[in-house]
Design an enzyme around this catalytic site. Structure first.
Site, PDB file in Angstrom:
ATOM      1  CG  ASP A  97      -0.134  -0.074   2.519  1.00  6.75           C
ATOM      2  OD1 ASP A  97       0.970  -0.307   2.609  1.00  6.75           O
ATOM      3  OD2 ASP A  97      -0.881   0.015   3.732  1.00  6.75           O
ATOM      4  CG  HIS A 147      21.370   5.595 -19.430  1.00 10.68           C
ATOM      5  ND1 HIS A 147      20.237   5.084 -20.152  1.00 10.68           N
ATOM      6  CD2 HIS A 147      21.645   6.804 -19.757  1.00 10.68           C
ATOM      7  CE1 HIS A 147      20.133   6.190 -21.076  1.00 10.68           C
ATOM      8  NE2 HIS A 147      20.995   7.320 -20.662  1.00 10.68           N
ATOM      9  CG  ASP A 184      23.895  13.274 -16.806  1.00  5.05           C
ATOM     10  OD1 ASP A 184      23.261  14.174 -16.463  1.00  5.05           O
ATOM     11  OD2 ASP A 184      23.767  12.628 -17.935  1.00  5.05           O
ATOM     12  CG  ASP A 200      20.355  16.396 -18.696  1.00  9.00           C
ATOM     13  OD1 ASP A 200      21.329  15.848 -18.106  1.00  9.00           O
ATOM     14  OD2 ASP A 200      19.780  16.002 -19.702  1.00  9.00           O
ATOM     15  CG  HIS A 254      25.901   9.833 -26.035  1.00  3.56           C
ATOM     16  ND1 HIS A 254      25.959  11.249 -26.318  1.00  3.56           N
ATOM     17  CD2 HIS A 254      26.776   9.503 -25.296  1.00  3.56           C
ATOM     18  CE1 HIS A 254      26.880  11.712 -25.669  1.00  3.56           C
ATOM     19  NE2 HIS A 254      27.413  10.740 -25.174  1.00  3.56           N
ATOM     20  CG  HIS A 294      17.857  15.315 -24.392  1.00  2.00           C
ATOM     21  ND1 HIS A 294      17.303  15.920 -23.380  1.00  2.00           N
ATOM     22  CD2 HIS A 294      19.235  14.631 -23.870  1.00  2.00           C
ATOM     23  CE1 HIS A 294      18.115  15.839 -22.474  1.00  2.00           C
ATOM     24  NE2 HIS A 294      19.253  15.134 -22.730  1.00  2.00           N
ATOM     25  CG  HIS A 316      15.584  12.270 -22.178  1.00  5.24           C
ATOM     26  ND1 HIS A 316      15.893  11.059 -22.108  1.00  5.24           N
ATOM     27  CD2 HIS A 316      16.743  13.029 -21.791  1.00  5.24           C
ATOM     28  CE1 HIS A 316      17.295  11.040 -21.874  1.00  5.24           C
ATOM     29  NE2 HIS A 316      17.803  11.874 -21.573  1.00  5.24           N
ATOM     30  CD  GLU A 366      23.471  14.748 -23.473  1.00  2.00           C
ATOM     31  OE1 GLU A 366      23.987  14.010 -22.712  1.00  2.00           O
ATOM     32  OE2 GLU A 366      21.947  14.956 -23.256  1.00  2.00           O
ATOM     33  CE1 TYR A 417      30.608   8.802 -21.720  1.00  2.00           C
ATOM     34  CE2 TYR A 417      30.276   8.886 -24.086  1.00  2.00           C
ATOM     35  CZ  TYR A 417      29.935   9.417 -23.016  1.00  2.00           C
ATOM     36  OH  TYR A 417      29.044  10.474 -22.725  1.00  2.00           O
ATOM     37  NE  ARG A 441      26.653  12.469 -20.433  1.00  2.00           N
ATOM     38  CZ  ARG A 441      26.605  11.280 -20.114  1.00  2.00           C
ATOM     39  NH1 ARG A 441      27.365  10.323 -20.712  1.00  2.00           N
ATOM     40  NH2 ARG A 441      25.961  10.951 -18.739  1.00  2.00           N
ATOM     41  CD  GLU A 446      23.581  16.717 -20.513  1.00  2.00           C
ATOM     42  OE1 GLU A 446      23.759  16.097 -19.400  1.00  2.00           O
ATOM     43  OE2 GLU A 446      22.436  16.440 -21.005  1.00  2.00           O
TER      44      GLU A 446
HETATM   45 MN   LIG Z   1      21.034  15.057 -21.115  1.00  2.00          MN
END
Ligand SMILES: [Mn+2]
Length: 425
Positions: free
Chosen positions: A37, A230, A247, A258, A337, A341, A348, A372, A376, A394, A396
């Site tokens: 619950d 991710h 990130d 972001d 990638h 976005h 996103h 971004e 890697y 990365r 961004e």
């Molecule tokens: Mn992003």
């Protein structure tokens, strides 16, 4: 803050887009069970929120369009003392009538009979095609005379592409907090022994400065973990002289931020780390300067891939002619990638990248997107000089397209090597 007049304008714009003789139904999102619950924190459906800013569950917006005019009705859950004891106060019909500039407000329990009555005489029905099956079933039960079904989400998501000044102000507010959080990470990093300790430092500031939550699960990835795009476990031990990819962005009043920064666990970059970092940063900065109305995201992607591939050749990570490498997509192993976005109510943002005819939508004033680029290199990649292995980077930022260029909304979040290298010494 977004005022009711702006929500009303959005509903009027939406109404104008509806075909004659139609009904459009927008539902609030369903609470989600975590276990037994206990529920996850409730978050309103993004499109529903965009149209009215109402954050309660069990609510519905109903648009009824005749030959010309459209009426808009809001259905809200009733005030109920027993339920309010557990879950807090609800607005209820009377207060909703004061707050929302709609034609009328009803109790949610009246929705089924209203739908039944309206759908007998209307030919077209709009709803979100991603709707839960139980609700689609409810709609279809009353839609026997409806001749065509249309996706309401498509109409709203197109509207969401262009941000209003009030929306931009909220994104800026989210970024102000996110900036503090990333700067705290920079300051605390040498004392953190595990990725989650650093995550806690960041998210502590999100809440401390009034953000309701993160805009997505934070990624705090030390060393080779940064090569899992991710990675959200954030559970590993942080070693000396590793880069840590962070990130993380907060959500403020339903608007996202972001931001990715890559910093050093010891506070000092090694030479190979500096070389790769400088490459990614140079690419990020150049791509940002390209932003202006009329530019295509695919052009940004191509340019980023060219610059990254050239840099990888320069560092001896890839060999051969850049042109051939790009053609054979060899760079994709190290930059798999997209360049960025849309961002807004969703990190996103649910807004189209192509027109209904499949043509790419160029940048326009008022759009907000991330830029971004990254590199890697897996720790076991034998094709790459040893010194570069196990590094993921990365960088961004969140950018607003203006009438003649761009505004970097996340400007000031430290990213220059001279700002983040030796930050702690
Ligand atoms: Mn992003």
């Amino acid at each position: 803050m977004i005022v009711e007049a702006e929500y009303r304008e959005r509903r009027e714009f939406f109404s104008r887009k509806l075909k004659r003789n139609s009904v459009a139904v927008l539902f609030s999102s369903e609470p989600k069970t975590r276990s037994n619950d206990t529920e996850y924190p409730y978050r309103q459906d993004s499109n529903f929120y965009y149209m009215c800013g109402f954050t309660e569950d069990r609510a519905t917006l109903l648009f009824v369009k005749g030959e010309e005019k459209t009426a808009c009705y809001l259905f809200v859950y009733k005030k109920d003392k027993d339920e309010e004891l557990w879950n807090g106060k609800r607005l209820g019909v009377e207060q909703a009538k004061e707050r929302f500039d709609v034609d009328d407000v009803f109790q949610q329990s009246e929705l089924a009979s209203k739908l039944k009555e309206l759908l007998v005489e209307k030919k077209r029905l709009y709803y979100d095609f991603n709707l839960d099956y139980s609700k689609v079933k409810l709609l279809k039960r009353y839609a026997k005379n409806v001749e065509s079904f249309h996706n309401a989400a498509t109409v709203i998501e197109k509207m969401r592409l262009i941000k209003s000044p009030a929306e931009i102000a909220l994104i800026k507010k989210a970024l102000k907090i996110t900036k503090k959080a990333h700067h705290r990470a920079l300051k605390k990093v040498v004392k953190c022994r595990y990725e989650y300790e650093l995550q806690a430092e960041i998210e502590y500031l999100f809440r401390k400065f009034g953000a309701q939550s993160d805009a997505y699960t934070s990624i705090v990835a030390a060393g080779n973990n940064a090569n899992t795009l991710h990675y959200i476990q954030n559970s590993a031990k942080i070693e000396k002289n590793e880069l840590i990819l962070i990130d993380a962005g907060c959500e403020y009043d339903y608007y996202a931020s972001d931001i990715t920064r890559t910093i050093s666990s010891s506070g000092c970059f090694t030479e190979p780390q500096k070389e790769l970092y400088s490459l990614v940063l140079a690419v990020e900065k150049e791509i940002i300067t390209m932003l202006k109305p009329g530019v295509l995201r695919s052009d940004l992607q191509k340019r980023a891939e060219f610059l990254l591939c050239s840099g990888l050749v320069r560092l001896g990570i890839l060999q051969g002619s850049v042109k051939k490498l790009l053609k054979k997509q060899k760079h994709k192993k190290y930059y798999p990638h997209g360049i960025g976005h849309w961002m807004g109510i969703d990190v996103h943002d649910q807004a189209p990248y192509k027109t209904s005819k499949g043509k790419e939508i160029p940048l326009k004033e008022g759009m907000v997107l991330t830029i971004e680029p990254g590199i890697y290199i897996d720790k076991n990649d034998r094709d790459v000089p040893q010194k570069y292995r196990g590094i993921g980077i990365r960088i961004e930022d969140d950018i607003l397209v203006t009438s003649d260029g761009y505004e970097n909304l996340s400007k000031g979040i430290k990213k220059e090597l001279k700002e983040i290298d030796s930050f702690n010494s």
